[in-house]
Design an enzyme around this catalytic site. Structure first.
Site, PDB file in Angstrom:
ATOM      1  N   SER A  53       0.789  -1.228   0.000  1.00  0.00           N
ATOM      2  CA  SER A  53       0.000   0.000   0.000  1.00  0.00           C
ATOM      3  C   SER A  53       0.828   1.289   0.000  1.00  0.00           C
ATOM      4  CB  SER A  53      -0.957   0.006   1.198  1.00  0.00           C
ATOM      5  OG  SER A  53      -2.002  -0.918   0.987  1.00  0.00           O
ATOM      6  N   LYS A  56       0.076   3.713  -2.694  1.00  0.00           N
ATOM      7  CA  LYS A  56      -1.020   4.673  -2.575  1.00  0.00           C
ATOM      8  C   LYS A  56      -0.525   6.107  -2.304  1.00  0.00           C
ATOM      9  CE  LYS A  56      -4.548   1.359  -1.029  1.00  0.00           C
ATOM     10  NZ  LYS A  56      -3.889   0.091  -0.694  1.00  0.00           N
ATOM     11  N   SER A 113      -6.891   2.389   3.885  1.00  0.00           N
ATOM     12  CA  SER A 113      -5.999   1.787   2.891  1.00  0.00           C
ATOM     13  C   SER A 113      -6.809   1.071   1.824  1.00  0.00           C
ATOM     14  CB  SER A 113      -5.008   0.826   3.550  1.00  0.00           C
ATOM     15  OG  SER A 113      -3.890   0.615   2.721  1.00  0.00           O
TER      16      SER A 113
END
Length: 266
Positions: A53, A56, A113
């Site tokens: 993640s 991101k 997330s």
């Protein structure tokens, strides 16, 4: 006349103290001065590891650029596609066919997330996730990242998707330098959407008031990642650890690295 021993002692006293050694229980780590951009610590920092993640961060960076350019607004409502709804892993629990405010998607991206939120933003900003990923890789190229390649907006496992602790630290440096206000999202401890409340996975937000970001990540096989930042007085550092064995280890080691930076370079 000074003896040789006395002369050497005098010269040694005038030299700066040696940088303390530090060994972290992670696969890879890097720390950077968030004000100057100077890398101050590396441990296998260029090892290529799936970003999870942490990808991101770049997804959010491109979103903030679009907001600054006026091509989208925080109150815009983006359509949730079936593809986004079907995206596995951590999610914001979006429903297909609904429209969601861009600001809610940002919060869901950071706090929850949400892989689904990442896909919705990519589709809304670029017309499709593939086109958005091309923008992510172009940004990485412009920042001179040699150990980074993106294949999707969420960080889910994909062939030829990788980054390094060094490159994540550089990403965070540019990210905070260009959009310091983004810390208002990264420092959120929880976010509720659709009646579902989710906590920020960065547990250090509760343990140290100086910590205000940035992002966690985890993939089976890659381990647990954390890009951490804090400001104390006039100093700010970014500490990145990748490939920790569990959540507690990534927090402990990232925090150790962060504290080491403040002690060593204050």
């Amino acid at each position: 006349m000074l003896s040789l021993i006395a002369l050497l002692a005098l010269l040694a006293a005038q030299l700066p103290a040696a940088t303390p050694s530090l060994r972290l229980e992670v696969r890879s780590a890097c720390a950077i001065n968030a004000l100057s951009g100077q890398v101050v610590f590396e441990q296998n920092a260029h090892q290529r590891i799936p970003p999870a993640s942490l990808a991101k961060i770049v997804t959010l960076h491109l979103t903030l650029r679009a907001l600054r350019e006026g091509t989208v607004r925080l109150d815009d409502r983006a359509l949730v596609s079936v593809r986004a709804w079907r995206t596995p892993g951590s999610r914001m629990f979006l429903e297909p066919g609904t429209r969601v405010r861009v600001e809610d998607l940002i919060k869901g991206l950071v706090v929850s997330s949400g892989n689904d939120a990442a896909v919705v933003l990519a589709e809304y900003l670029a017309g499709g996730e593939e086109a958005f990923v091309a923008q992510m890789n172009e940004l990485a190229r412009r920042w001179g990242l040699r150990d980074t390649c993106f294949a999707n907006a969420s960080g889910l496992p994909a062939p030829q998707q990788y980054t390094s602790a060094h490159d994540v630290a550089i990403i965070c440096y540019h990210h905070l330098r260009e959009f310091p206000q983004v810390l208002q999202y990264y420092s959120l401890r929880s976010f509720t959407y659709g009646g579902i409340r989710q906590r920020n996975r960065n547990g250090l937000l509760w343990k140290d008031p100086s910590v205000d970001g940035i992002k966690t990540g985890h993939l089976k096989g890659a381990g647990y990642h954390l890009a951490l930042t804090a400001q104390r007085g006039g100093d700010r550092f970014i500490a990145v650890v990748m490939g920790a064995r569990d959540e507690s280890t990534r927090e402990e080691e990232a925090y150790r690295l962060l504290n080491w930076c403040f002690r060593t370079f204050n």
